[in-house]
Design a protein around this motif. Sequence first.
Motif, PDB file in Angstrom:
ATOM      1  N   VAL A 183       6.242  23.958  50.334  1.00 19.15           N
ATOM      2  CA  VAL A 183       6.466  25.716  50.407  1.00 19.15           C
ATOM      3  C   VAL A 183       6.829  26.220  51.649  1.00 19.15           C
ATOM      4  O   VAL A 183       6.929  27.427  51.625  1.00 19.15           O
ATOM      5  CB  VAL A 183       5.463  26.181  49.553  1.00 19.15           C
ATOM      6  N   LEU A 184       6.296  25.596  52.680  1.00 19.12           N
ATOM      7  CA  LEU A 184       6.614  26.157  53.982  1.00 19.12           C
ATOM      8  C   LEU A 184       8.209  26.011  54.487  1.00 19.12           C
ATOM      9  O   LEU A 184       8.712  25.029  54.428  1.00 19.12           O
ATOM     10  CB  LEU A 184       5.767  25.372  54.971  1.00 19.12           C
ATOM     11  N   PRO A 185       8.588  27.125  55.269  1.00 17.10           N
ATOM     12  CA  PRO A 185       9.992  27.047  55.900  1.00 17.10           C
ATOM     13  C   PRO A 185       9.967  26.226  57.208  1.00 17.10           C
ATOM     14  O   PRO A 185       9.821  26.962  58.237  1.00 17.10           O
ATOM     15  CB  PRO A 185      10.261  28.537  56.200  1.00 17.10           C
ATOM     16  N   LEU A 186       9.823  24.903  57.311  1.00 21.38           N
ATOM     17  CA  LEU A 186       9.802  24.133  58.329  1.00 21.38           C
ATOM     18  C   LEU A 186      11.356  24.196  59.205  1.00 21.38           C
ATOM     19  O   LEU A 186      12.285  24.122  58.516  1.00 21.38           O
ATOM     20  CB  LEU A 186       9.698  22.664  57.978  1.00 21.38           C
ATOM     21  N   PRO A 187      11.294  24.120  60.253  1.00 26.23           N
ATOM     22  CA  PRO A 187      12.279  23.911  61.334  1.00 26.23           C
ATOM     23  C   PRO A 187      12.763  22.754  60.950  1.00 26.23           C
ATOM     24  O   PRO A 187      12.480  21.504  60.147  1.00 26.23           O
ATOM     25  CB  PRO A 187      11.870  23.938  62.777  1.00 26.23           C
ATOM     26  N   GLU A 188      14.338  22.446  61.326  1.00 25.52           N
ATOM     27  CA  GLU A 188      15.092  21.182  61.108  1.00 25.52           C
ATOM     28  C   GLU A 188      14.445  19.889  61.457  1.00 25.52           C
ATOM     29  O   GLU A 188      14.608  18.898  60.658  1.00 25.52           O
ATOM     30  CB  GLU A 188      16.592  21.414  61.791  1.00 25.52           C
ATOM     31  N   PHE A 189      13.889  19.960  62.587  1.00 26.38           N
ATOM     32  CA  PHE A 189      13.341  18.770  63.090  1.00 26.38           C
ATOM     33  C   PHE A 189      11.950  18.237  62.300  1.00 26.38           C
ATOM     34  O   PHE A 189      11.554  17.088  62.315  1.00 26.38           O
ATOM     35  CB  PHE A 189      12.975  18.807  64.623  1.00 26.38           C
ATOM     36  N   LEU A 190      11.399  19.041  61.483  1.00 28.50           N
ATOM     37  CA  LEU A 190      10.443  18.769  60.612  1.00 28.50           C
ATOM     38  C   LEU A 190      10.773  18.625  59.081  1.00 28.50           C
ATOM     39  O   LEU A 190      10.143  18.545  57.993  1.00 28.50           O
ATOM     40  CB  LEU A 190       9.292  19.531  60.542  1.00 28.50           C
ATOM     41  N   GLY A 191      12.251  18.726  58.887  1.00 30.87           N
ATOM     42  CA  GLY A 191      12.810  18.727  57.629  1.00 30.87           C
ATOM     43  C   GLY A 191      12.448  17.755  56.610  1.00 30.87           C
ATOM     44  O   GLY A 191      12.518  17.719  55.611  1.00 30.87           O
ATOM     45  N   LEU A 192      12.221  16.413  57.313  1.00 31.58           N
ATOM     46  CA  LEU A 192      12.162  15.415  56.517  1.00 31.58           C
ATOM     47  C   LEU A 192      10.657  15.133  55.866  1.00 31.58           C
ATOM     48  O   LEU A 192      10.221  14.506  55.023  1.00 31.58           O
ATOM     49  CB  LEU A 192      12.101  14.043  57.193  1.00 31.58           C
ATOM     50  N   LEU A 193       9.634  16.370  56.538  1.00 33.39           N
ATOM     51  CA  LEU A 193       8.340  16.250  55.750  1.00 33.39           C
ATOM     52  C   LEU A 193       8.259  17.117  54.428  1.00 33.39           C
ATOM     53  O   LEU A 193       7.332  16.832  53.664  1.00 33.39           O
ATOM     54  CB  LEU A 193       7.465  17.111  56.706  1.00 33.39           C
ATOM     55  N   ASN A 194       9.280  17.835  54.044  1.00 28.62           N
ATOM     56  CA  ASN A 194       9.334  18.532  52.805  1.00 28.62           C
ATOM     57  C   ASN A 194      10.730  18.225  52.193  1.00 28.62           C
ATOM     58  O   ASN A 194      10.910  18.805  50.935  1.00 28.62           O
ATOM     59  CB  ASN A 194       9.049  19.974  52.973  1.00 28.62           C
ATOM     60  N   GLY A 195      11.488  17.567  52.837  1.00 34.60           N
ATOM     61  CA  GLY A 195      12.949  17.111  52.173  1.00 34.60           C
ATOM     62  C   GLY A 195      13.874  18.104  52.376  1.00 34.60           C
ATOM     63  O   GLY A 195      15.038  18.135  51.620  1.00 34.60           O
ATOM     64  N   SER A 196      13.764  19.492  52.954  1.00 32.88           N
ATOM     65  CA  SER A 196      14.580  20.478  53.015  1.00 32.88           C
ATOM     66  C   SER A 196      15.672  19.933  53.736  1.00 32.88           C
ATOM     67  O   SER A 196      17.038  20.553  53.469  1.00 32.88           O
ATOM     68  CB  SER A 196      14.012  21.736  53.861  1.00 32.88           C
ATOM     69  N   ILE A 197      15.689  19.010  54.675  1.00 31.89           N
ATOM     70  CA  ILE A 197      16.897  18.575  55.456  1.00 31.89           C
ATOM     71  C   ILE A 197      17.960  17.960  54.617  1.00 31.89           C
ATOM     72  O   ILE A 197      19.159  18.102  54.728  1.00 31.89           O
ATOM     73  CB  ILE A 197      16.368  17.728  56.637  1.00 31.89           C
ATOM     74  N   PHE A 198      17.750  17.460  53.463  1.00 34.84           N
ATOM     75  CA  PHE A 198      18.539  16.912  52.516  1.00 34.84           C
ATOM     76  C   PHE A 198      19.490  17.725  51.938  1.00 34.84           C
ATOM     77  O   PHE A 198      20.451  17.675  51.583  1.00 34.84           O
ATOM     78  CB  PHE A 198      17.788  15.918  51.532  1.00 34.84           C
ATOM     79  N   MET A 199      18.954  18.860  51.594  1.00 36.07           N
ATOM     80  CA  MET A 199      19.452  20.056  50.851  1.00 36.07           C
ATOM     81  C   MET A 199      20.222  21.132  51.901  1.00 36.07           C
ATOM     82  O   MET A 199      21.297  21.590  51.691  1.00 36.07           O
ATOM     83  CB  MET A 199      18.467  20.712  50.140  1.00 36.07           C
ATOM     84  N   ASP A 200      19.894  21.091  53.215  1.00 36.10           N
ATOM     85  CA  ASP A 200      20.365  22.186  54.208  1.00 36.10           C
ATOM     86  C   ASP A 200      21.381  21.322  54.880  1.00 36.10           C
ATOM     87  O   ASP A 200      22.410  22.145  55.126  1.00 36.10           O
ATOM     88  CB  ASP A 200      19.309  22.767  54.802  1.00 36.10           C
ATOM     89  N   ARG A 201      21.031  20.381  55.634  1.00 38.70           N
ATOM     90  CA  ARG A 201      22.073  19.861  56.355  1.00 38.70           C
ATOM     91  C   ARG A 201      23.536  19.453  55.786  1.00 38.70           C
ATOM     92  O   ARG A 201      24.622  19.744  56.859  1.00 38.70           O
ATOM     93  CB  ARG A 201      21.535  18.529  57.146  1.00 38.70           C
TER      94      ARG A 201
END
Length: 237
Positions: free
Chosen positions: A177-195
Motif C-alpha cells: 500500500v506504500l507508494p515506493l520509488p521505482e528502485f524499490l518497485g519489486l518489493l510491491n510489484g508496482s514496477i510491473f504495472m508502471d514501467r
Amino acid sequence: MIKIFQYECKRLLWNKFFFGLLLVILFYGWQVLNSVTILGVSHTAPFSPWSFGDYLSRMIPLLWIAVLFFLTFFTSGKARRVTVLTDATPVAPGRYALARCAAALVGTGLLALVCLIEAAIFYGRYFDWYGWDELALPALVTLIPPLMLALGSGWLLGRIRSYLIYTWMLVPFVLMVLPLPEFLGLLNGSIFMDRPLTFDILDPTFSLPIGTIVTQCVLFLIGIALLMICPLNHKIR
C-alpha cells in the motif's frame, strides 16, 4: 548432519500446516491467474514477463508468510525446550542451526516451485504457450531476493524474540500500500504495472532499471549474510 536435515525436513513438510499453506497458495494463485494475469497488465500479453512478474509479486506476501511460518517451528516454546536437549549432545549446536535453515530453505523452494508450476499449467491450458526461457529473469529477480531476506531476517528475529516473527509477517502487506520509488518497485510489484507504460510501444521488451537490480542484489546478500551468522548464536529466547 544429513539425518538432522532429513528429520527437520520431515517435520516441516509432512504436517497439516504445510499442506494447508500449499492449498491456500494454490487457490490464491489460481484466482490471480484467472482474474488478473489472464487480462495482461499495463497492455502487455498475459504470458509476457511483465504480467508474469506481476503474478509472482502478488504471490510474494503468501510465500513470505510461509517462510516465516516455517521458522516458527524452530522458535516456539517447544523448540526452546528441545534446544536444551540438543545443547547437551556431542553434535555442534551450529549444525542444528544449519540443518534447520536448510530445511526451511527447502520448504520455501518447494512452495515457490508450486507457484511456477501452477503458472505453467495456466499458460499451457489457456494459451498453449511454453516459452519459459523468457520468464526466467523475472522469476529470479522477483522471488529469490525477498524470500532469502525473509529467511535470514526471520531467523535473526526469531533468535531475538520468537513473537517478532509474527509481526514481521505483515511487512509485505504494508509495502503493498506504500507508494515506493521505482528502485524499490519489486518489493510491491508496482514496477510491473508502471514501467511498461513508460515505453512508446505496446508489450515492450522486459527490462529493469539498474537501481532496481542493485536493490534486489542487496536484499539477497543481506539474507545470505543473516543466514551465515546463524550458527554463531543459535539460542532462542
